[in-house]
Motif scaffolding. Sequence first.
Motif, PDB file in Angstrom:
ATOM      1  N   THR A 346      -6.752  -0.129 -10.275  1.00  0.00           N
ATOM      2  CA  THR A 346      -5.295  -0.241 -10.201  1.00  0.00           C
ATOM      3  C   THR A 346      -4.820  -0.306  -8.761  1.00  0.00           C
ATOM      4  OG1 THR A 346      -5.037   0.988 -12.274  1.00  0.00           O
ATOM      5  CG2 THR A 346      -3.100   0.806 -10.865  1.00  0.00           C
ATOM      6  N   TYR A 347      -5.323   0.598  -7.924  1.00  0.00           N
ATOM      7  CA  TYR A 347      -4.905   0.588  -6.530  1.00  0.00           C
ATOM      8  C   TYR A 347      -5.230  -0.760  -5.868  1.00  0.00           C
ATOM      9  CZ  TYR A 347      -3.722   5.560  -6.365  1.00  0.00           C
ATOM     10  OH  TYR A 347      -3.131   6.779  -6.558  1.00  0.00           O
ATOM     11  N   LYS A 348      -6.440  -1.258  -6.087  1.00  0.00           N
ATOM     12  CA  LYS A 348      -6.842  -2.514  -5.466  1.00  0.00           C
ATOM     13  C   LYS A 348      -5.978  -3.669  -5.955  1.00  0.00           C
ATOM     14  CE  LYS A 348     -10.893  -5.475  -4.710  1.00  0.00           C
ATOM     15  NZ  LYS A 348     -12.342  -5.674  -4.974  1.00  0.00           N
ATOM     16  N   THR A 349      -5.747  -3.729  -7.277  1.00  0.00           N
ATOM     17  CA  THR A 349      -4.991  -4.838  -7.860  1.00  0.00           C
ATOM     18  C   THR A 349      -3.525  -4.800  -7.453  1.00  0.00           C
ATOM     19  OG1 THR A 349      -6.472  -4.885  -9.770  1.00  0.00           O
ATOM     20  CG2 THR A 349      -4.322  -5.957 -10.012  1.00  0.00           C
ATOM     21  N   ILE A 350      -2.890  -3.651  -7.647  1.00  0.00           N
ATOM     22  CA  ILE A 350      -1.453  -3.553  -7.394  1.00  0.00           C
ATOM     23  C   ILE A 350      -1.139  -3.572  -5.905  1.00  0.00           C
ATOM     24  CG2 ILE A 350       0.637  -2.225  -7.885  1.00  0.00           C
ATOM     25  CD1 ILE A 350      -0.730  -3.480 -10.321  1.00  0.00           C
ATOM     26  N   ASP A 351      -2.033  -3.019  -5.089  1.00  0.00           N
ATOM     27  CA  ASP A 351      -1.802  -3.094  -3.648  1.00  0.00           C
ATOM     28  C   ASP A 351      -1.794  -4.542  -3.158  1.00  0.00           C
ATOM     29  OD1 ASP A 351      -1.624  -0.393  -3.522  1.00  0.00           O
ATOM     30  OD2 ASP A 351      -3.571  -0.050  -2.566  1.00  0.00           O
ATOM     31  N   SER A 352      -2.689  -5.356  -3.705  1.00  0.00           N
ATOM     32  CA  SER A 352      -2.717  -6.771  -3.306  1.00  0.00           C
ATOM     33  C   SER A 352      -1.464  -7.486  -3.795  1.00  0.00           C
ATOM     34  CB  SER A 352      -3.970  -7.447  -3.853  1.00  0.00           C
ATOM     35  OG  SER A 352      -3.990  -7.433  -5.273  1.00  0.00           O
ATOM     36  N   LEU A 353      -1.022  -7.171  -5.000  1.00  0.00           N
ATOM     37  CA  LEU A 353       0.217  -7.762  -5.508  1.00  0.00           C
ATOM     38  C   LEU A 353       1.424  -7.284  -4.714  1.00  0.00           C
ATOM     39  CD1 LEU A 353      -0.357  -7.583  -9.366  1.00  0.00           C
ATOM     40  CD2 LEU A 353      -0.216  -9.642  -7.968  1.00  0.00           C
ATOM     41  N   GLY A 354       1.363  -6.032  -4.249  1.00  0.00           N
ATOM     42  CA  GLY A 354       2.458  -5.487  -3.456  1.00  0.00           C
ATOM     43  C   GLY A 354       2.713  -6.300  -2.207  1.00  0.00           C
ATOM     44  N   ARG A 355       1.633  -6.804  -1.602  1.00  0.00           N
ATOM     45  CA  ARG A 355       1.794  -7.636  -0.412  1.00  0.00           C
ATOM     46  C   ARG A 355       2.390  -8.996  -0.773  1.00  0.00           C
ATOM     47  NH1 ARG A 355      -3.161  -5.010   0.583  1.00  0.00           N
ATOM     48  NH2 ARG A 355      -4.351  -6.731  -0.326  1.00  0.00           N
ATOM     49  N   ILE A 356       1.963  -9.536  -1.926  1.00  0.00           N
ATOM     50  CA  ILE A 356       2.443 -10.856  -2.329  1.00  0.00           C
ATOM     51  C   ILE A 356       3.924 -10.807  -2.700  1.00  0.00           C
ATOM     52  CG2 ILE A 356       2.212 -12.677  -4.066  1.00  0.00           C
ATOM     53  CD1 ILE A 356      -0.768 -11.917  -4.244  1.00  0.00           C
ATOM     54  N   TYR A 357       4.306  -9.791  -3.484  1.00  0.00           N
ATOM     55  CA  TYR A 357       5.675  -9.710  -3.988  1.00  0.00           C
ATOM     56  C   TYR A 357       6.587  -8.834  -3.122  1.00  0.00           C
ATOM     57  CZ  TYR A 357       4.096 -11.963  -8.272  1.00  0.00           C
ATOM     58  OH  TYR A 357       3.596 -12.850  -9.188  1.00  0.00           O
ATOM     59  N   ARG A 358       6.104  -8.405  -1.952  1.00  0.00           N
ATOM     60  CA  ARG A 358       6.889  -7.610  -0.996  1.00  0.00           C
ATOM     61  C   ARG A 358       7.551  -6.413  -1.677  1.00  0.00           C
ATOM     62  NH1 ARG A 358      10.931 -11.306   2.018  1.00  0.00           N
ATOM     63  NH2 ARG A 358      11.457 -11.850  -0.135  1.00  0.00           N
ATOM     64  N   ILE A 359       6.734  -5.668  -2.412  1.00  0.00           N
ATOM     65  CA  ILE A 359       7.248  -4.531  -3.154  1.00  0.00           C
ATOM     66  C   ILE A 359       7.795  -3.460  -2.215  1.00  0.00           C
ATOM     67  CG2 ILE A 359       6.619  -2.682  -4.756  1.00  0.00           C
ATOM     68  CD1 ILE A 359       4.597  -4.595  -5.983  1.00  0.00           C
ATOM     69  N   ASP A 360       7.179  -3.284  -1.043  1.00  0.00           N
ATOM     70  CA  ASP A 360       7.657  -2.289  -0.082  1.00  0.00           C
ATOM     71  C   ASP A 360       9.118  -2.509   0.266  1.00  0.00           C
ATOM     72  OD1 ASP A 360       6.070  -0.098   1.066  1.00  0.00           O
ATOM     73  OD2 ASP A 360       4.548  -1.630   1.327  1.00  0.00           O
TER      74      ASP A 360
END
Length: 745
Positions: A346-360
């Motif tokens: 989960t961390y690996k998958t969602i962290d990578s998506l976080g960068r793509i979708y600018r979740i921060d």
Amino acid sequence: MKSFFTFLSLCMMIFGFSQSKSKTANSENGKIQEIETIILENKSDPKALEILRKADRLYYSNSPRSLDSYSYKAYEKVSLDIDQDSISNFKEAFNKNIHLFNKKKRDSLSDISARQIFARSKLFLWERAQEFKYSKRFGEKINILDNRISGLKQPINELITLQSNRNKIPHQITQENRSLYHFFLSDTIVMDGRKTFVINFREVSYRKPVKKRKFTGTVYIDTETFGIKKIESLSREKDESRVSSTWIYYNSKWFLAEERVKMEMSRMVMEEDAEQENDQAKRPQKKIRKSFGTYAYLYAEYFDFQSPVEENKSDFKGYTFNLKNADGKTLDQYRTRPLSDREMRTYKTIDSLGRIYRIDSKAKFATGLINGQIRIKSLDFDVGELVNYNLYEGLRVGIKTKVNENFDAYVSPDYYIAYGFKDDSWKYGLGIDFKTTLEKNSFFRIEYTDDVFASGEFHRRLWNFKMRMMNYGNNINNDKYYHYKGVSLSYLNDVSNGLTLAFAARRNFEEAQFDYNFRNEGAGFHNFNTLFTLKYSPNSTNIMTPQGKSIVEQRNPELYFNFEKSFSAFGGDFNYTRFDALFIHNFKTLIGTTGFRLYGGMVFGDAPIWKNFTMNGMASNSRDLNFNLTSFLGFATLEGGKYYNDRFIAYYFTHQLPWYFKSFGQNVSSVDLVLRGTLGAMKRPQNHQFDYQQLDKLYQEVGLEWNNFLSSYFNLGLFYRVGYYTTGNFKENFALQFKLKLLQF
């Protein structure tokens, strides 16, 4: 626990993953969101009710808070996933439909990606470790030992301070919610070597169909101490939602030891081709629809209990919350069990998506609104300055920008510019803060302002965003404004978690923007004054963030005090003394929740009318119907800008009845009774030559407020003037008032 899942819903919106269906576990919060009606007749087992009364009455003496000191740690894990028993079936259905997904032109989290994520990992994972310390002498200290949220590189400090209901009495036990359930004493068993009452319950509106449960929950009460041992709450339908809390007996008190929650959030539907016989091969392919529920999971374990503990004042220094670490690197020290392979992915998958979708950036934008700010890189924009309305300026639009810590940690300049369409004039201000430390709020400020302000306003220094927002409607029908232009120097310091002091020195030119003459000397004057402000909020909790102090939970009582002194020095034309004070508190009883605000002020010496008190009227004498927005200190039926006093006292009482009902939709409504009153005087009315009146008799209005009006997030208030100022004209005595529910009392 409600705050955890409010945050989880926010995260789902940030990802773009929408909910198609949402249900709330019966014991998830005290707002009773599944109650359909209230049956006043009590059909519970009298023995069960007597046990619950004793548990309620003895809750504090059984809780750790009755000890002189204690400490313990906690590990919490919140996730969003499909049902654990459905993972293999979901993967099979997903693989059969992958060719359909590949035909999609646009891959979005709400359409395809959520299914892809669930095929190999959870959609969301949040871990946190905390340490709780308590001392009767020094209060509570919560150290956030470590924290990690999937998809976020930087911690959202306002979110990682969210707490469960560890110190709150379960709502099934409290007297005000007793009529919402039927309780039945079913057994006495031995749990952990102690005799325990077993009390089953179900909602009063619950009618048991064939496939539903007989009871929706169980309370386990210790027979000797009447402490709560365990509470289990289930959804009406099997395998939908479950809430469980367990306490342990330590040092003659009951400490919360474990919490588990499973709550259905939404459902996903996937289609697959049905197998057909050879003779049916030419027929249109049939589709089989499979539905998979998505659930929010919470697991929390509390451990390392100690009591008494060594009480060092330095351990409780600063704000209630202290962030030790927030990168997740030390979580292994506190995990009570290792992460599964699915959780690790989960961390690996969602962290990578976080960068793509600018979740921060999306999460910071959403949480910034809590404090009334929109953050864009190194700039913070004040939401409260965007649009306003008052009778003098009409529609006022503006922009206020502050340079944040991304530019410099210690120095923070800001500016604002605004325009009023009715008075057709521009206003602006420039300022700069110089922080003296990064450990707490402590800074000097210099500012220059050229603006207008309502005459006779109560000081709002140190009010938070929610309080200021509640007061926006205060001048909708007030056109008595004055212009001020000048410079000020101020200093603010948080002496402790609950005490803030501020001091300011100002030199302004001030002039009435209405037909006014003060002591036959005109309408414009120079004013040199000092202002001392105190805020005392001993029970509120705060955390220091890189952005500054953030209020985690605003708790009553609270006291606000302002002392203003004007001098004839530095060219000043006045020599007056002015003070005002506001006290806020609320408390619960068997007949509901009562809240009150007591406030007042006084002016000594001669001061222009804008330094007196306008009595906070919001009504209009020119309209057929008085309709206004809520005000923190205002009166719905009192005409705005008409009454002025140099001394006054006022009160605002509200009482929420312990009666809940539903109109339609999901929100549960309740009713508040409201009483407001004020009384004042003007010592030298001849000093002020303009059209106004004194309010020297007791002014009162009574009201009825419907919370969650028609299942919305607004409250509708009906108010009527009573007493000396009542007139024969109904429209002058009556007013409607709207309030956003999120503003609360």
